[in-house]
Structure formats: C-alpha cells, structure tokens
Design an enzyme around this catalytic site. Structure first.
Site, PDB file in Angstrom:
ATOM      1  NE  ARG A  32      -3.580  -2.325   2.079  1.00  9.40           N
ATOM      2  CZ  ARG A  32      -5.018  -2.347   2.250  1.00  9.40           C
ATOM      3  NH1 ARG A  32      -5.634  -1.176   2.332  1.00  9.40           N
ATOM      4  NH2 ARG A  32      -5.868  -3.520   2.049  1.00  9.40           N
ATOM      5  CE  LYS A 257     -17.031   4.267   6.324  1.00 13.19           C
ATOM      6  NZ  LYS A 257     -15.504   4.598   6.151  1.00 13.19           N
ATOM      7  CB  THR A 286     -10.630   4.426  24.416  1.00 16.82           C
ATOM      8  OG1 THR A 286      -9.651   5.237  23.472  1.00 16.82           O
ATOM      9  CG2 THR A 286     -11.982   4.291  23.975  1.00 16.82           C
TER      10      THR A 286
HETATM   11  N1  PLP Z   1     -18.361  -0.892   8.761  1.00 16.61           N
HETATM   12  C1  PLP Z   1     -18.056  -0.885   7.514  1.00 16.61           C
HETATM   13  C2  PLP Z   1     -19.235  -1.566   6.686  1.00 16.61           C
HETATM   14  C3  PLP Z   1     -17.113  -0.185   6.845  1.00 16.61           C
HETATM   15  O1  PLP Z   1     -16.900  -0.202   5.548  1.00 16.61           O
HETATM   16  C4  PLP Z   1     -16.389   0.673   7.804  1.00 16.61           C
HETATM   17  C5  PLP Z   1     -15.017   1.463   7.119  1.00 16.61           C
HETATM   18  O2  PLP Z   1     -14.893   1.625   6.068  1.00 16.61           O
HETATM   19  C6  PLP Z   1     -16.423   0.562   9.222  1.00 16.61           C
HETATM   20  C7  PLP Z   1     -17.561  -0.316   9.597  1.00 16.61           C
HETATM   21  C8  PLP Z   1     -15.497   1.298  10.006  1.00 16.61           C
HETATM   22  O3  PLP Z   1     -16.204   2.653  10.052  1.00 16.61           O
HETATM   23  P1  PLP Z   1     -14.915   3.818  10.521  1.00 16.61           P
HETATM   24  O4  PLP Z   1     -14.419   4.269   9.190  1.00 16.61           O
HETATM   25  O5  PLP Z   1     -16.053   5.018  10.919  1.00 16.61           O
HETATM   26  O6  PLP Z   1     -14.200   3.340  11.661  1.00 16.61           O
END
Ligand code: PLP
Length: 444
Positions: A32, A257, A286
């Site tokens: 990567r 997102k 945390t």
């Molecule tokens: N669930 C799914 C289906 C995802 O694709 C992702 C990340 O891309 C996550 C959870 C994790 O989310 P985050 O990016 O907020 O940690």
C-alpha cells in the site's frame, strides 16, 4: 543504536521478519502506498497532491466524505466555535472527564435519527462494531451469531472477540440464512449484516432478513455505515428509507463518511445501550470523542435531516457517471447506489491504472486490492459527490478510456454498454422537484 538481540549466541534478525513480509506484499502487487493530499475546503472535490515533483491540483473521485459535509460551512463553523469555547480534546474517558455536553447532544441526535430510545458514541465505526457486537453477544449466554459472508472486518473482529459460536450465510442470501436459523433451534441468535456493501455497492434484502429474524426469534444488528446521511428522507439510511427501522434491534453507523467527521455509534433499546456502555472495554477504556468533533457531527446530521439537496445532487452525479462510463464501454458493476465499482481484475494493473490517472490526468482514485476485495476482483471504486459536475464527469470518462487502452484492459461489448447507458441516462434525468432543490442550494 541498539545492539542486535541474541539468543544462545545466535543473532535474531527481527527486522528481517518485517522486511520479508513487505517484499511478499510488493511481489503480489499489494503493497500500500499512500498519496499525500491536502483537501481544499472551499473547492470540493479538489485537493493539492504533494507529489515527489512538487504540489499539483487534482480532483478526488474516491472519498467516503460522500456528500462533502466535511467541508460544509455549518460543520466547520460548529467545530471551530466549540474548540474556541471548550478546547480540543475530551479530557479523558467517558467515566473520567469525557462526558461532554456536545457528546450527550450528539447521542440524542443519533437516537432521534434512527427513532431509537438511545444511542452510544464510540471513537470510530470500527470500534463501535468491534466493541458493540462482542459485548452484545457476550451478554447473551449461549448466543449464536449469524454473519453475512461479506461483512466488514470490524464486524468479524467483534464476532471473534465475543467468543460466541458463529455461522456464515451466503452474501445477501436469505434462504441460506433461514436454513442456518432453522438448524440453530431454540438458542438465542444475533443476525449481523450491512445494509449497503461498500465494495460492490449492493443493498441487503433488509425486509426479508427481518421476516426471517422474526420467524426464528433472532435479534438483528445492521451496519449502516455507508448508508447513513445518504438514504431516507432524513438520512437515517436504508432501513429508514425502506420503513423497517423499527424492526432492526441495533443500528450501527459512522460519523466519518456522509457526515464528514469522525466517530461511530450504535443505537437501540435503553437497556441494550446502557449494558454496552457498562461492559464494553472499547467504550470504557479509551478517551472520548473530542467536543469539537461531536459538535461538527451534530451539525452535519441536523443539516442532512432537513436538506434534500446533497442527496438529490449526489444521486444525479452518480447516475451521470454511470451513464458516461457505460457509454465509454467501461466495465462498471451496475449498482442502484452511490458506489460505482469499476472492475480491473488484476492487482498490478489496478495499481497502474490508479497511478496513471493521477500522474497523467490529475485524477485521484485509489486501487482496491486484496484483502479488501477477493483476489481477481480488484477494482477502482468511484464515489461521486454532489459537487462533481458534468465537466469533471466528461474528463473522468475520457481519462479512464485512455488508461484502459494504455493498459490493454478489456472493454464491455457494444450491445451491453448501449443497454446500460440508456438505463443510467434515464436515472440521470433531473427529478421534477430538482428545480426547488437547486434554489435551496443557493441558500447554503
Ligand atoms: N463498517 C463498514 C461496513 C465499513 O466499511 C467501515 C469502514 O470503512 C467501518 C464499519 C468502520 O467505520 P469507521 O471508518 O468509522 O471506523
């Protein structure tokens, strides 16, 4: 410099393990490389790419900030105002000093978004799945988890950490799920799945999953990470759009997102949320999400609850991209969602395609290779925002054709391309209410 460690006089080449693993990745074309970019807040989707030859402006076509909310003036303002008032960090775990007012407000906003009694915020969507699933399953003695075979790694880790028994059902195949539910008999069951799968852009048959869950007395846990903000009249996701939210026991989502921020959450019944709050190590041990981030996320959620503009515009951009790429005979997976996978099927060519787009066409789309997708299904994943206009779409199609020819990648047969193009062109026509929406956009 530290001396090389020895065991019984023999030098231990620990570093060799790491370099060996890395050369293996390089050989397989899976190493990567990150592209260093600097997003330009006022000019979505543009960014500065800090290339080895100096800075260059590029158009981003692969961001999960699907609606551009991470650069929305209201969201930026909320973050700045809260940081000025309250400082940057949270000051501790939720138990110590981290239960800040903006975080409590955010949880209320999320509970309301999903029409659930309560919600609980974690530091990421990943942590919310890992901690949420593992804690819920651990709290239910003898539980069996039924997991869709394409579930995200964060869900798989949650299942693993729960120590519960699991069964995998074929992707989106409710008959297979039903077979496993029947075989499980009377024990407690938790069905975990995503509403929208991010690498293929397909949607789960949520109603049928809920029907099966009800027939067999199972709980449902639905990851709406790629759907929140994007679907439904208030942006609550696919379950909201399909009016089955009340049939989902636990909704999980991200703030990172379509809401353009950072953090994750689950929403569900008061007792369930209180139990996860009380028992989940990934919540308890945390530091809490910082107040400025919470305030920014709340501003994004509130905005998307009442503004249809971003969703309508994004839908139009996506349909236009699908139509343009189909007309150019490029092998996209036909989806009904905002995600457009463009199939390459080879890790080295996938990386080369991404490199050529960037260096020759000022377009950034990262390659998606194994283990994110299965070997042989490598792809470019295109995510148009509301701000990708017709000129950029034409540039993208032209650049991709150039790259496809350069790398001798296969095009789609003429007949199939023509059928797909007209389907997508129909979907790309502005909906009758878009004129009103365009007016609304000027008020933003
Ligand atoms: N669930 C799914 C289906 C995802 O694709 C992702 C990340 O891309 C996550 C959870 C994790 O989310 P985050 O990016 O907020 O940690």
């Amino acid at each position: 410099m530290k001396a090389t460690p020895k065991v019984n006089g023999r030098e231990m080449d620990y570093d060799g393990y790491f370099s060996g693993a890395l050369s293996q990745l390089r050989q397989e074309g899976r190493y990567r490389e990150f592209v260093e970019i600097e997003r330009i807040a006022g000019r979505i989707p543009f960014a500065i790419w800090h290339s080895s030859e100096g800075p260059r402006e590029v158009a981003i076509w692969c961001s999960n900030d699907y609606l551009g909310m991470g650069r929305h003036p209201k969201v930026i303002k909320a973050m700045i105002e809260t940081a000025s008032r309250m400082g940057t960090g949270a000051g501790g775990t939720r138990n110590i000093a981290g239960t800040n007012r903006p975080l409590v407000e955010l949880e209320r906003e999320l509970a309301d978004l999903h029409d659930k009694p309560a919600a609980l915020v974690f530091t990421s969507g990943y942590v919310s799945n890992q901690s949420g699933i593992s804690t819920i399953a651990r709290l239910i003695p003898d539980s069996l988890i039924l997991s869709d075979e394409l579930n995200h790694n964060s869900m798989i880790e949650g299942i693993r950490q729960s120590g519960a028994e699991k069964r995998i059902w074929r992707h989106n195949d409710v008959t297979d799920l039903e077979r496993l539910l029947t075989a499980a008999g009377d024990r407690p069951k938790l069905i975990v799945f995503e509403s929208l799968y991010s690498m293929s852009g397909d949607v789960a048959p949520i109603k049928q999953i809920c029907d099966a869950a009800e027939r067999h007395g199972a709980l449902t846990y639905c990851d709406e990470v790629h759907a929140v903000g994007m679907y439904g009249t208030r942006g609550s996701g696919v379950a909201g759009r399909e009016k089955v939210m009340h049939r989902i026991d636990i909704v999980e989502g991200t703030l990172a997102k379509a809401f353009g921020c950072l953090g994750g959450y689950i929403a569900g019944s008061s007792n369930l949320i209180d139990a996860v709050r009380s028992f989940a190590p990934g919540f308890i041990f945390t530091t809490a999400l910082p107040p400025p981030m919470c305030a920014a996320a709340t501003a994004a959620i509130r905005h998307l609850k009442s503004s249809p503009w971003e969703r309508a515009r994004q839908k139009r951009s996506a349909a236009r991209v699908k139509s343009a790429l189909s007309a150019a005979r490029l092998p996209i997976l036909p989806t009904d969602t905002h995600i457009i996978p463009l199939m390459v099927g080879d890790p080295l060519k996938c990386k080369a395609a991404s490199d050529l787009l960037l260096s020759e066409h000022d377009i950034y789309i990262q390659p998606i290779n194994y283990p994110t997708v299965a070997k042989g299904t490598e792809r470019l994943r295109i995510t148009p925002t509301p701000h990708h206009g017709d000129e950029l779409i034409a540039d993208l199609a032209e650049a991709l054709v150039d790259v496809w020819q350069w790398l001798a990648l296969p095009f789609v047969p003429h007949q199939l391309a023509a059928e797909r193009t007209s389907d997508f062109a129909r979907a790309a026509r502005p909906p009758s209410n878009l004129r009103g929406i365009e007016v609304l956009s000027r008020d933003l």
